[in-house]
Design a protein around this motif. Structure first.
Motif, PDB file in Angstrom:
ATOM      1  N   ALA A   2      -8.538  22.054 -40.939  1.00 20.39           N
ATOM      2  CA  ALA A   2      -8.314  23.467 -40.684  1.00 20.39           C
ATOM      3  C   ALA A   2      -7.822  24.156 -41.951  1.00 20.39           C
ATOM      4  CB  ALA A   2      -7.294  23.631 -39.562  1.00 20.39           C
ATOM      5  N   GLN A   3      -7.862  25.473 -41.909  1.00 13.33           N
ATOM      6  CA  GLN A   3      -7.330  26.218 -43.052  1.00 13.33           C
ATOM      7  C   GLN A   3      -5.857  25.900 -43.233  1.00 13.33           C
ATOM      8  OE1 GLN A   3      -7.867  30.301 -42.005  1.00 13.33           O
ATOM      9  NE2 GLN A   3      -6.207  30.324 -40.547  1.00 13.33           N
ATOM     10  N   LYS A   4      -5.339  26.218 -44.417  1.00 14.79           N
ATOM     11  CA  LYS A   4      -3.940  25.942 -44.705  1.00 14.79           C
ATOM     12  C   LYS A   4      -3.057  26.802 -43.803  1.00 14.79           C
ATOM     13  CE  LYS A   4      -0.559  25.611 -48.297  1.00 14.79           C
ATOM     14  NZ  LYS A   4      -0.264  25.547 -49.699  1.00 14.79           N
ATOM     15  N   LEU A   5      -2.095  26.157 -43.167  1.00 12.46           N
ATOM     16  CA  LEU A   5      -1.186  26.828 -42.245  1.00 12.46           C
ATOM     17  C   LEU A   5       0.182  26.983 -42.895  1.00 12.46           C
ATOM     18  CD1 LEU A   5      -2.011  24.649 -39.110  1.00 12.46           C
ATOM     19  CD2 LEU A   5      -2.932  26.913 -39.615  1.00 12.46           C
ATOM     20  N   GLN A   6       1.004  27.834 -42.310  1.00 18.32           N
ATOM     21  CA  GLN A   6       2.397  27.886 -42.730  1.00 18.32           C
ATOM     22  C   GLN A   6       3.036  26.547 -42.374  1.00 18.32           C
ATOM     23  OE1 GLN A   6       4.242  31.231 -40.839  1.00 18.32           O
ATOM     24  NE2 GLN A   6       3.219  32.707 -42.161  1.00 18.32           N
ATOM     25  N   ARG A   7       4.029  26.125 -43.159  1.00 21.34           N
ATOM     26  CA  ARG A   7       4.652  24.814 -42.934  1.00 21.34           C
ATOM     27  C   ARG A   7       5.159  24.658 -41.509  1.00 21.34           C
ATOM     28  NH1 ARG A   7       5.753  21.371 -47.513  1.00 21.34           N
ATOM     29  NH2 ARG A   7       3.752  21.606 -48.527  1.00 21.34           N
ATOM     30  N   PHE A  15       3.568  17.591 -34.728  1.00 19.41           N
ATOM     31  CA  PHE A  15       4.370  17.180 -33.572  1.00 19.41           C
ATOM     32  C   PHE A  15       3.488  17.068 -32.330  1.00 19.41           C
ATOM     33  CE2 PHE A  15       6.220  18.930 -29.708  1.00 19.41           C
ATOM     34  CZ  PHE A  15       7.138  17.952 -29.395  1.00 19.41           C
ATOM     35  N   LEU A  16       2.628  18.062 -32.108  1.00 22.01           N
ATOM     36  CA  LEU A  16       1.770  18.052 -30.918  1.00 22.01           C
ATOM     37  C   LEU A  16       0.816  16.861 -30.925  1.00 22.01           C
ATOM     38  CD1 LEU A  16       1.011  21.865 -30.594  1.00 22.01           C
ATOM     39  CD2 LEU A  16       2.376  20.465 -29.027  1.00 22.01           C
ATOM     40  N   VAL A  17       0.303  16.508 -32.088  1.00 19.65           N
ATOM     41  CA  VAL A  17      -0.585  15.351 -32.185  1.00 19.65           C
ATOM     42  C   VAL A  17       0.177  14.071 -31.864  1.00 19.65           C
ATOM     43  CG1 VAL A  17      -1.917  13.926 -33.800  1.00 19.65           C
ATOM     44  CG2 VAL A  17      -2.281  16.402 -33.727  1.00 19.65           C
ATOM     45  N   LEU A  18       1.368  13.904 -32.448  1.00 22.13           N
ATOM     46  CA  LEU A  18       2.151  12.689 -32.178  1.00 22.13           C
ATOM     47  C   LEU A  18       2.628  12.641 -30.732  1.00 22.13           C
ATOM     48  CD1 LEU A  18       4.187  12.161 -35.462  1.00 22.13           C
ATOM     49  CD2 LEU A  18       2.243  10.857 -34.606  1.00 22.13           C
ATOM     50  N   PHE A  19       3.001  13.792 -30.186  1.00 17.59           N
ATOM     51  CA  PHE A  19       3.418  13.832 -28.790  1.00 17.59           C
ATOM     52  C   PHE A  19       2.251  13.482 -27.886  1.00 17.59           C
ATOM     53  CE2 PHE A  19       3.865  16.150 -24.767  1.00 17.59           C
ATOM     54  CZ  PHE A  19       5.008  15.539 -24.284  1.00 17.59           C
ATOM     55  N   SER A  31      -6.152  11.313 -31.266  1.00 18.86           N
ATOM     56  CA  SER A  31      -5.398  12.559 -31.122  1.00 18.86           C
ATOM     57  C   SER A  31      -5.753  13.543 -32.231  1.00 18.86           C
ATOM     58  CB  SER A  31      -3.894  12.292 -31.131  1.00 18.86           C
ATOM     59  OG  SER A  31      -3.519  11.539 -30.005  1.00 18.86           O
ATOM     60  N   ILE A  32      -5.933  13.031 -33.453  1.00 18.70           N
ATOM     61  CA  ILE A  32      -6.341  13.901 -34.565  1.00 18.70           C
ATOM     62  C   ILE A  32      -7.729  14.470 -34.297  1.00 18.70           C
ATOM     63  CG2 ILE A  32      -7.000  13.924 -37.016  1.00 18.70           C
ATOM     64  CD1 ILE A  32      -4.723  11.906 -37.507  1.00 18.70           C
ATOM     65  N   ARG A  36      -8.957  18.490 -33.646  1.00 21.86           N
ATOM     66  CA  ARG A  36     -10.047  19.176 -34.359  1.00 21.86           C
ATOM     67  C   ARG A  36     -11.046  19.774 -33.383  1.00 21.86           C
ATOM     68  NH1 ARG A  36     -10.731  14.353 -38.467  1.00 21.86           N
ATOM     69  NH2 ARG A  36      -9.101  14.906 -39.945  1.00 21.86           N
ATOM     70  N   GLU A  37     -11.359  19.031 -32.322  1.00 24.63           N
ATOM     71  CA  GLU A  37     -12.316  19.523 -31.327  1.00 24.63           C
ATOM     72  C   GLU A  37     -11.786  20.759 -30.613  1.00 24.63           C
ATOM     73  OE1 GLU A  37     -13.589  16.578 -28.513  1.00 24.63           O
ATOM     74  OE2 GLU A  37     -13.949  15.119 -30.104  1.00 24.63           O
ATOM     75  N   VAL A  38     -10.548  20.665 -30.152  1.00 28.32           N
ATOM     76  CA  VAL A  38      -9.949  21.755 -29.389  1.00 28.32           C
ATOM     77  C   VAL A  38      -9.655  22.938 -30.303  1.00 28.32           C
ATOM     78  CG1 VAL A  38      -7.950  22.400 -27.995  1.00 28.32           C
ATOM     79  CG2 VAL A  38      -8.984  20.151 -27.716  1.00 28.32           C
ATOM     80  N   ASP A  39      -9.295  22.644 -31.553  1.00 27.49           N
ATOM     81  CA  ASP A  39      -8.956  23.647 -32.566  1.00 27.49           C
ATOM     82  C   ASP A  39      -7.762  24.506 -32.159  1.00 27.49           C
ATOM     83  OD1 ASP A  39      -9.458  24.576 -35.163  1.00 27.49           O
ATOM     84  OD2 ASP A  39     -10.383  26.389 -34.360  1.00 27.49           O
ATOM     85  N   GLU A  40      -7.066  24.098 -31.121  1.00 24.16           N
ATOM     86  CA  GLU A  40      -5.882  24.837 -30.681  1.00 24.16           C
ATOM     87  C   GLU A  40      -4.676  24.448 -31.515  1.00 24.16           C
ATOM     88  OE1 GLU A  40      -3.307  25.189 -26.611  1.00 24.16           O
ATOM     89  OE2 GLU A  40      -5.469  25.026 -26.453  1.00 24.16           O
ATOM     90  N   TYR A  41      -4.632  23.198 -31.930  1.00 19.79           N
ATOM     91  CA  TYR A  41      -3.525  22.720 -32.763  1.00 19.79           C
ATOM     92  C   TYR A  41      -4.076  21.834 -33.879  1.00 19.79           C
ATOM     93  CZ  TYR A  41      -3.847  18.706 -29.561  1.00 19.79           C
ATOM     94  OH  TYR A  41      -4.292  17.658 -28.809  1.00 19.79           O
ATOM     95  N   ALA A  42      -5.125  22.349 -34.525  1.00 21.24           N
ATOM     96  CA  ALA A  42      -5.774  21.599 -35.598  1.00 21.24           C
ATOM     97  C   ALA A  42      -4.807  21.395 -36.768  1.00 21.24           C
ATOM     98  CB  ALA A  42      -7.021  22.338 -36.070  1.00 21.24           C
TER      99      ALA A  42
END
Length: 96
Positions: A2-7, A15-19, A31-32, A36-42
């Motif tokens: 995904a594009q660069k996000l704020q830290r 956190f969402l991926v590990l959770f 999970s990763i 990417r598929e959902v793109d909600e928390y890429a």
């Protein structure tokens, strides 16, 4: 990636991926891929590095967390708290 996000957002997505992995019992790579598929928390580069650093050093990170649990076991620790600790310790030890 995904594009660069704020830290803050990047950490939250890590956190969402590990959770998701801890709660759903799925592999971190799955999970990763799902993120990417959902793109909600890429994940961006920073978030993916944080998650992959945890994956590579999971035993060491979990041992450090476990040594400091007073009156708790990993089984009693809420999965939300565990995922948060894993992200934090991973970033502290292996982050930029």
């Amino acid at each position: 990636m995904a594009q660069k996000l704020q830290r803050r957002q990047s950490r939250e997505n890590a956190f969402l991926v590990l959770f998701s992995s801890a709660f759903g019992g799925e592999d971190i790579q799955e999970s990763i891929a799902l993120s990417r598929e959902v793109d909600e928390y890429a994940l961006d580069d920073f978030g993916e590095k944080t998650v992959l650093d945890y994956q590579v050093h999971a035993k060491e990170i979990d041992a450090l967390i476990g040594e400091r649990l007073q009156g708790w076991t990993f089984g009693r620790l809420p999965k939300v708290s565990l995922a948060l600790l894993r992200v934090a310790v991973s970033e502290i030890l292996y982050g930029e």
